[in-house]
Scaffold this active site. Structure first.
Site, PDB file in Angstrom:
ATOM      1  N   GLU A 120     -13.899   1.792 -29.045  1.00  7.21           N
ATOM      2  CA  GLU A 120     -13.035   3.448 -29.658  1.00  7.21           C
ATOM      3  C   GLU A 120     -11.734   2.645 -28.357  1.00  7.21           C
ATOM      4  O   GLU A 120     -10.462   3.192 -29.099  1.00  7.21           O
ATOM      5  CB  GLU A 120     -13.867   4.276 -29.152  1.00  7.21           C
ATOM      6  CG  GLU A 120     -15.254   3.983 -29.370  1.00  7.21           C
ATOM      7  CD  GLU A 120     -15.177   3.818 -31.784  1.00  7.21           C
ATOM      8  OE1 GLU A 120     -14.309   4.175 -31.686  1.00  7.21           O
ATOM      9  OE2 GLU A 120     -16.237   3.077 -31.736  1.00  7.21           O
ATOM     10  N   HIS A 130      -8.804   1.149 -30.752  1.00 12.98           N
ATOM     11  CA  HIS A 130      -7.563   2.093 -31.791  1.00 12.98           C
ATOM     12  C   HIS A 130      -7.304   3.654 -31.151  1.00 12.98           C
ATOM     13  O   HIS A 130      -6.613   3.500 -31.640  1.00 12.98           O
ATOM     14  CB  HIS A 130      -9.378   3.022 -32.162  1.00 12.98           C
ATOM     15  CG  HIS A 130     -10.215   2.079 -33.269  1.00 12.98           C
ATOM     16  ND1 HIS A 130      -9.772   1.293 -34.113  1.00 12.98           N
ATOM     17  CD2 HIS A 130     -11.689   2.006 -33.327  1.00 12.98           C
ATOM     18  CE1 HIS A 130     -10.861   0.429 -34.990  1.00 12.98           C
ATOM     19  NE2 HIS A 130     -11.877   1.097 -34.500  1.00 12.98           N
TER      20      HIS A 130
HETATM   21 ZN    ZN Z   1     -13.973   0.594 -34.919  1.00 14.35          ZN
END
Ligand code: ZN
Length: 495
Positions: free
Chosen positions: A261, A264
């Site tokens: 995460e 991202h």
């Molecule tokens: Zn992902």
């Protein structure tokens, strides 16, 4: 600046504000909202979604684009304003093709389908989910009819997540991946990972993850990490990144999930300030976005150099790892083992789960598999692809949330992300010849800065193909580096 451009920017900024506000509500729903808030939240989200859509598809946006286009023609192709006008034109034309009633019906049936799926998965009852799936697939067929396509009715769905990509191109990539991955999985040695199956206090996991996050290149006052049931990352600006994770005391998976995460998050964090509050403030495609989550989770977070620095601190946080040597740990976190569940799959088997879904989605859409036979077909192909026996539909066809909300076309982006991550990694390695030494010294900043300057900062100014070409010199999605990486990995495990 000319007035048409100013006016266009102002209107797009408003649309962005409304969408980001909906994002805050969505984050809150999944992280802090009490369960009884669900109904009112659904209405709030639907209202904001409708307002954003209406404002964006307003004919006035089209008129402003007509007036702005000649003003930006002489600017460089990747100049902010020229990119804004070009990308907005494409988004606007696409958004206007779908009738408002169809869009509303899709949103409504997605919510119903999701609700039915939660219960169907809990009771492993595919039959109760079937009518909702039928409705959602039928709506997707109507959605596809709003567009033209050259190779497959699947292409307009794929295009929502991978703009400009054709189904036939994905087929070509997967036709190479599938057999090569199956062969790699078959040759992978069995590895003892029993020491990774207990003894990981959630508080210590959180403390360790936050230590790692603190070195990945975020501005310290621009992110936060919260626990949730299904981890995700969202952002409300490039200075407000929300990471989520979940801790399980019997494994360390939250660490890699958090690094995923955070990948991202770094993408969102690295988008140039000049693109804020505009349609350009995002990644060009889900595949490119996923390539970065995979980079940080796997290429960094499972690599030996990273652990040369971090394994000592990890052992301090988790006394159960005392006496487990670094080599043994690194082998265990890189093992390849066929399993039933996509989200638990390792790097090597993961894309096989995706290939199965990609094939099934095309057949669902084209109607070549009767929907009621989906569980049997699923189970047979899992046996074929991964050699596993599916015990029930909860561990088979009902395991993923995507189809419940009509999210057909999304799955391929995960595997494309894996493939693209290695194409970019090869470029990074050439640009940063001392990368391994830097990682082994715990210095993640040269990598983070390079990716920000060369990739994240671009936002959506270029198409996915153009972005990949700018980095690698070719617009093609090439599975060779990914397969070479996995091949080396499996060979090193066997050694
Ligand atoms: Zn992902």
């Amino acid at each position: 600046m000319e007035s048409a451009l100013l006016e266009l920017r102002a209107r797009l900024a408003e649309v962005s504000d409304v969408s980001r506000a909906a994002g805050v509500l969505g984050w809150d729903q999944r992280v802090t909202m009490p369960p009884r808030g669900t109904e009112a939240r659904a209405q709030q989200l639907s209202t904001l979604g409708r307002i954003a859509h209406e404002r964006f598809t307003d004919p006035e946006i089209g008129r402003l684009l007509d007036r702005a286009e000649p003003l930006v023609e002489s600017l460089p192709y990747d100049a902010d304003d020229r990119s804004l006008v070009r990308v907005t034109r494409r988004d606007w034309e696409k958004a206007r093709r779908v009738p408002a009633e169809l869009r509303a019906e899709m949103t409504l049936q997605a919510a119903r389908g999701h609700h039915a799926w939660v219960e169907a998965r809990r009771t492993s009852d595919f039959a109760s989910f079937l009518p909702y799936l039928e409705t959602n697939v039928e709506l997707k067929r109507r959605y596809v009819e709003c567009f033209e396509w050259s190779d497959s009715p699947y292409t307009p769905l794929l295009d929502d997540y991978e703009p400009g990509m054709l189904t036939s191109e994905v087929r070509e990539v997967f036709a190479v991946l599938g057999p090569a991955l199956a062969e790699l999985v078959a040759s992978a040695p069995e590895i003892d990972a029993s020491f990774l199956r207990s003894g990981f206090a959630p508080d210590a996991q959180r403390a360790f993850s936050e230590r790692v996050l603190g070195t990945m290149g975020f501005d310290g006052e621009a992110w936060r990490l919260d626990p949730t049931a299904h981890p995700f990352c969202t952002s409300f600006s490039n200075r407000d990144v929300r990471l989520t994770t979940r801790y399980h005391p019997d494994n360390l998976e939250s660490l890699w999930s958090t690094m995923h995460e955070a990948g991202h998050g770094l993408y969102a964090h690295g988008i140039a300030d000049s693109l804020s509050r505009s349609p350009l403030a995002g990644a060009p495609s889900l595949g490119l976005n996923e390539s970065q989550s995979r980079t940080w989770e796997n290429l960094v977070g499972r690599g030996r150099p990273f652990w040369e620095h971090w394994y000592g601190p990890l052992q301090e946080h988790f006394p159960s790892l005392e006496g487990i040597e670094l080599d043994r740990f690194v082998r265990a976190v890189n093992r390849a083992e066929p399993g039933l569940i996509r989200v638990d799959a390792d790097e090597t088997t993961y894309s096989l789960h995706i290939i199965l879904r990609f094939e099934l989605e095309q057949e669902l859409l084209e109607g070549t598999i009767p929907l009621e036979e989906l569980p049997e077909v699923w189970n047979a192909r899992m046996k074929e692809l991964l050699g596993v026996d599916v015990p029930d539909d909860a561990h088979g066809v009902l395991q993923d949330v995507h189809w419940s909300g009509g999210g057909i076309g999304y799955f391929p982006t995960y595997a494309l992300g894996n493939v693209i991550s290695l194409q970019i990694w090869d470029v990074v390695r050439r640009a940063l010849p001392d990368l391994d030494e830097q990682l082994a010294a715990g210095d993640l900043l040269p990598l983070s800065d390079w990716l920000r300057d060369n990739l994240y900062a671009l936002g959506r100014k270029l198409t996915p193909q153009e972005t990949i070409e700018r980095l690698t010199g070719s617009p093609a999605i090439d599975p060779a580096p990914y397969l070479a990486y996995l091949g080396d990995k499996i060979a090193s495990l066997a050694a």
